[in-house]
Scaffold this active site. Structure first.
Site, PDB file in Angstrom:
ATOM      1  N   SER A  72       0.863  -1.173   0.000  1.00  0.00           N
ATOM      2  CA  SER A  72       0.000   0.000   0.000  1.00  0.00           C
ATOM      3  C   SER A  72       0.894   1.215   0.000  1.00  0.00           C
ATOM      4  O   SER A  72       2.070   1.108   0.307  1.00  0.00           O
ATOM      5  CB  SER A  72      -0.902  -0.007   1.239  1.00  0.00           C
ATOM      6  OG  SER A  72      -1.755   1.110   1.212  1.00  0.00           O
TER       7      SER A  72
ATOM      8  N   CYS B 226      -1.102  -9.856  -7.555  1.00  0.00           N
ATOM      9  CA  CYS B 226      -1.821  -8.567  -7.621  1.00  0.00           C
ATOM     10  C   CYS B 226      -3.253  -8.755  -8.072  1.00  0.00           C
ATOM     11  O   CYS B 226      -4.087  -7.904  -7.831  1.00  0.00           O
ATOM     12  CB  CYS B 226      -1.085  -7.578  -8.515  1.00  0.00           C
ATOM     13  SG  CYS B 226      -1.326  -7.831 -10.289  1.00  0.00           S
TER      14      CYS B 226
ATOM     15  N   CYS C  50       4.661 -14.583 -10.152  1.00  0.00           N
ATOM     16  CA  CYS C  50       3.427 -13.880  -9.758  1.00  0.00           C
ATOM     17  C   CYS C  50       3.572 -13.198  -8.401  1.00  0.00           C
ATOM     18  O   CYS C  50       4.008 -13.808  -7.432  1.00  0.00           O
ATOM     19  CB  CYS C  50       2.274 -14.881  -9.719  1.00  0.00           C
ATOM     20  SG  CYS C  50       0.724 -14.155  -9.207  1.00  0.00           S
TER      21      CYS C  50
ATOM     22  N   CYS D 184       0.410  -7.187 -16.797  1.00  0.00           N
ATOM     23  CA  CYS D 184       0.978  -7.923 -15.662  1.00  0.00           C
ATOM     24  C   CYS D 184       2.263  -7.242 -15.213  1.00  0.00           C
ATOM     25  O   CYS D 184       3.200  -7.111 -15.992  1.00  0.00           O
ATOM     26  CB  CYS D 184       1.264  -9.373 -16.034  1.00  0.00           C
ATOM     27  SG  CYS D 184       2.154 -10.215 -14.705  1.00  0.00           S
TER      28      CYS D 184
ATOM     29  N   CYS E  33      -4.813  -9.964 -13.642  1.00  0.00           N
ATOM     30  CA  CYS E  33      -5.221 -10.834 -14.756  1.00  0.00           C
ATOM     31  C   CYS E  33      -6.617 -11.384 -14.536  1.00  0.00           C
ATOM     32  O   CYS E  33      -7.420 -11.471 -15.459  1.00  0.00           O
ATOM     33  CB  CYS E  33      -4.198 -11.949 -14.945  1.00  0.00           C
ATOM     34  SG  CYS E  33      -3.779 -12.839 -13.440  1.00  0.00           S
TER      35      CYS E  33
ATOM     36  N   THR F  84      -7.064   1.872   4.210  1.00  0.00           N
ATOM     37  CA  THR F  84      -6.690   1.202   5.463  1.00  0.00           C
ATOM     38  C   THR F  84      -7.686   1.496   6.576  1.00  0.00           C
ATOM     39  O   THR F  84      -8.158   0.578   7.252  1.00  0.00           O
ATOM     40  CB  THR F  84      -5.267   1.609   5.892  1.00  0.00           C
ATOM     41  OG1 THR F  84      -4.358   1.347   4.824  1.00  0.00           O
ATOM     42  CG2 THR F  84      -4.834   0.842   7.116  1.00  0.00           C
TER      43      THR F  84
ATOM     44  N   ARG G 198      -0.320  -4.539  -6.440  1.00  0.00           N
ATOM     45  CA  ARG G 198      -1.576  -5.094  -5.925  1.00  0.00           C
ATOM     46  C   ARG G 198      -2.741  -4.342  -6.543  1.00  0.00           C
ATOM     47  O   ARG G 198      -2.679  -3.119  -6.703  1.00  0.00           O
ATOM     48  CB  ARG G 198      -1.605  -4.926  -4.394  1.00  0.00           C
ATOM     49  CG  ARG G 198      -2.787  -5.570  -3.687  1.00  0.00           C
ATOM     50  CD  ARG G 198      -2.648  -7.090  -3.681  1.00  0.00           C
ATOM     51  NE  ARG G 198      -3.710  -7.743  -2.906  1.00  0.00           N
ATOM     52  CZ  ARG G 198      -4.893  -8.100  -3.415  1.00  0.00           C
ATOM     53  NH1 ARG G 198      -5.198  -7.835  -4.675  1.00  0.00           N
ATOM     54  NH2 ARG G 198      -5.789  -8.710  -2.649  1.00  0.00           N
TER      55      ARG G 198
END
Lengths: 553, 251
Positions: A60, A524, A521, A497, A527, A344, A308
């Site tokens: 974040s 996130c 990977c 990606c 895809c 958050t 993310r």
């Protein structure tokens, strides 16, 4: 512990019963766990996370508004919560290719962006701290285990089943095969973050999205830099919009100075973009070369990288948050406040409210925590999201310039109480134009000083992924890829990606195919969201796989 | 014969993490970095558990010397199958000599028939603690083990040496240090992690064990290796030989 044989594959599984099982150790899940044990220390609460440790999969910005934290722990300062860098200076820039125009009187024009009283933090470190508090309150936390399946009994969610370990690439059991375990629960709290895989199953199972707008997402890609001490301005916060995105693509950069000579830099691209040639990763890289950003990085070194997806849809896209046996919290429901660029405090608050509703359901032995919806509506969380609801869709509807103008009017004149609600008409997978109808984008080559390629970036995510396991990224129907993804959209997944998982390649016989480097990977979920035909399915790999984000993320 | 096996385990920066030199140049950044059990210690522990499963050992005791957080490593070890754990608590950075001296105290206290430990830790790569411990105890040692067989109060240990395998017989008690190919450690399964929470973990204070912990070494500087230059692809063998002669000047 009991043994049970109820699984469809007749694998013998251990079973353990809890009052509450929580899936996901981010701010929502941990706040829910803490609140449950604060209210009822007798309750057995078990929290799982697919990351190898709490914080390992947390990415974040992050500027945090401490409102929910102050409700959870009024003495958070004495407890040593890692909120150490108060926001000291704030800028919002509109970028053209060479220039930056600072938005004046920010606190009046865009009250959502007012960060006075907020802190720049590492959300990963914050979650590690929350986990310590939770454990001290008696919550059992098990990182390194993915919740892989719902455990459904008599039509209600009765817990989850963890992933099997020790299966090889072909699906055969290895010598160290360990079957997943049933964690049964009277109530299950899902806190998986945006596009959670079990949340998706729950939403489908109980039709929780009936009658609401599709969710719309953004992809955040972030780097942490260590810069020379003399350049560091603790608490400096800068956001930008405009260049390098066109007026119909929503997104922008953030740059925060925090901690010990650290800079958090990142870029969020809304996944409802239409040009298949767009690469969120390259947009993030090239923004660093803008004069308003470059000087922050010069003389520094990049130490971490992650990505993310986040939920941007707000109230219009919020699914029904309760169902028989459980609730959805945080970003897997979609409580993020996009105009504030913060999720958050809302994730934490939703977790705390969910905990109250779950306590009531347990007390009265009800299957569904129905009071959750009412408690949400009575809370500041709801008022906040209600006031913010029209801003994000205005940008989709009218583009950046009119969208920005509208957001000023909505906030200043109507103060979020406009007598209308703008909709999110499209799911993100439906917005791409065919590649031959969209302009190609020429991205500059990385200089390996300020800008980098994907390979060296992913290297900084600390990924652990045993290659001898079934791939966790599956094409539901491999035949579709060539006709749709490749022919019509020129393989957009190889650009969106951020970890270089997808590569369009050609076989010896000349046929094109999609190479899937699943071991790259970073979880996130882009895809799963953006694939035009929803042909890519993300499921959790073996527990403990994936990135290992270090301090600062 | 049944004996106790002692397995020392070290908490180190996880092998998936790219280590970063701390800003002061005195070491590697460990703040907020994922830590886990030294992989060679995991192998040594797996071997000890297998010896117990085969009936050669009665119990497996793990010991870690380090900060309070090292108890996570010990819990993992017990989830893999160790029966009990000892944490020798210290916040100081210890050198192999001090570690070996502390382990000697633990050996004298626990009286194991075998110490099974990693050949080295992946953080400082010293490869010394096992050897020093064996010498201090006056025990035989078999290092770099790739196979261990126990019979008649002896251990037959295959060692990975340059150019082949050397087989040595050591009488027990002994110190055996594990190499990479000895075995493949098992997972700590979730049910076993849950059960491990209830296994005994004793905490001792390193300062209280009467061992001199003073460092003998001074770290002058820690720096990252220089970036590797990009390679070139040569067309022919002749070109390669030419380049080796004229550019690399190694022929």
């Amino acid at each position: 512990m009991t043994q049970s044989k109820i699984d469809d594959n007749a694998i013998e599984r251990d079973e353990m019963a809890f009052d509450v099982v929580i899936v996901g150790g981010g701010p929502a899940g941990l706040s829910a766990a803490i609140h449950l044990r604060q209210k009822n220390p007798e309750l057995s609460v078990c929290l799982l996370d697919k990351g190898s440790e709490i914080g390992a999969h947390i990415v974040s910005g992050a500027v945090i508004e401490p409102r929910a934290l102050a409700e959870l722990f009024p003495d958070w300062k004495e407890r040593g919560a890692p909120l150490n860098t108060p926001v000291s200076e704030e800028k919002l820039l509109y970028l053209t290719e060479k220039r930056a125009i600072s938005v004046p009187a920010l606190h009046v024009l865009m009250p959502q962006m007012d960060n006075r009283g907020n802190y720049v933090i590492s959300l990963g470190d914050f979650c590690r701290w929350l986990a310590e508090q939770a454990e001290a309150l008696g919550v059992e936390i098990y990182p390194g285990f993915a919740a892989a399946q719902l455990h459904i009994q008599e039509g209600r969610v009765a817990g989850i089943i963890t992933g099997d370990m020790g299966i090889d690439r072909e699906g055969k059991h290895k010598a160290d095969f360990t079957p997943g375990m049933i964690l049964s629960a009277r109530q299950t709290i899902f806190a998986e973050g945006a596009r959670g895989s079990l949340s998706a199953d729950v939403i489908a199972q109980y039709n929780l999205r009936d009658g609401i707008d599709p969710q719309t997402y953004g992809l955040g890609i972030k780097e942490v830099w260590e810069i020379p001490k003399e350049k560091h301005r603790p608490g400096f916060v800068q956001h930008s919009f405009g260049w390098p995105l066109d007026a119909h693509t929503y997104g922008g950069a953030f740059l925060y100075h925090f901690g010990e000579n650290l800079v958090s830099y990142g870029f969020v691209t809304a996944l409802d973009y239409s040009n298949p040639w767009l690469s969120p990763f390259e947009e993030m890289q090239r923004t660093k070369t803008h004069p308003a950003f470059r000087h922050h990085f010069e003389g520094g070194r990049r130490i971490s990288y992650g990505a993310r997806a986040l939920s941007e849809g707000g109230l219009q896209s919020l699914p029904r948050p309760s169902f028989p046996g459980g609730v959805l919290t945080g970003d897997c429901a979609g409580f993020l406040n996009m105009p504030k660029i913060k999720g958050t405090h809302t994730a934490m608050k939703s977790g705390m409210i969910a905990a109250d509703a779950v306590l009531a359901a347990l007390e009265h032995d009800r299957a569904e925590a129905q009071s959750y919806q009412d408690l949400l509506r009575q809370s500041w969380l709801w008022s906040e999201l209600h006031a913010a609801r029209n801003i994000r869709p205005a940008f989709s509807k009218w583009g950046m310039h009119v969208g920005a103008l509208y957001s000023g009017i909505d906030s200043m004149i109507f103060r979020g109480n406009a007598p209308w609600t703008l909709r999110h008409p499209h799911a993100d997978n439906t917005t791409l134009k065919p590649a031959n109808k969209a302009p190609k984008i020429a991205y500059p080559k990385p200089d390996d000083i300020i800008t980098f390629d994907r390979t060296s970036s992913v290297f900084l995510s600390g990924i652990s992924h045993d290659e001898n396991q079934p791939t966790h990224l599956k094409l539901r129907n491999p035949a579709i890829w060539n006709d749709v993804n490749e022919t019509r959209y020129a393989s957009p997944e190889s650009r969106y990606c951020p970890a270089g998982v997808y590569e369009a390649d050609t076989r010896e016989d000349g046929e094109k195919y999609l190479r899937i480097n699943a071991q790259n990977c970073v979880h996130c979920k882009s895809c799963d969201i953006k694939d035009p035909q929803q042909n890519i399915r993300w499921c959790p790999p073996e527990g403990g796989s994936g990135p290992n984000y270090s301090s600062g993320m | 014969m049944t004996m106790k096996v002692l397995v020392p385990v070290k908490r180190v920066v996880d092998y998936n993490i790219k280590p970063r030199v701390a800003a002061d140049g005195r070491g590697v950044e460990t703040q907020g970095v994922k830590m886990s059990m030294n992989p060679f210690d995991e192998i040594a522990l797996e071997e000890a558990i297998r010896l117990r499963e085969k009936g050669h050992a009665s119990s497996v005791v793990v010991v870690s010397i380090g900060p309070q957080a090292a108890q996570d490593t010990l819990r993992t070890a017990m989830a893999m199958g160790a029966d009990q754990a000892i944490l020798v608590r210290t916040d100081a950075a210890l050198e192999p000599l001090a570690v070996a001296n502390l382990l000697k105290v633990i050996v004298e206290r626990e009286n194991p028939g075998l110490v099974s430990m990693g050949k080295q830790a992946i953080d400082d790569d010293m490869n010394a603690t096992g050897q020093i411990l064996a010498a201090k105890l006056g025990w035989p040692q078999a290092t770099f083990a790739s196979q261990v067989k126990i019979h008649d109060g002896k251990a037959e240990v295959s060692r990975e040496v340059d150019g082949g395998i050397e087989v040595v017989n050591v009488s027990l008690p002994a110190v055996i240090t594990a190499d990479l190919r000895l075995n493949e450690p098992r997972y700590a399964s979730l049910p076993n992690i849950m059960k491990a929470r209830k296994k005994p973990l004793e905490t001792l204070d390193a300062e209280s064990l009467g061992v001199d912990l003073t460092p003998r070494l001074k770290v002058v500087n820690v720096s990252e290796p220089p970036e590797r230059q990009a390679g070139v692809i040569v067309e022919t063998v002749d070109e390669l030989v030419h380049k080796l002669k004229t550019e690399a000047k190694v022929l």
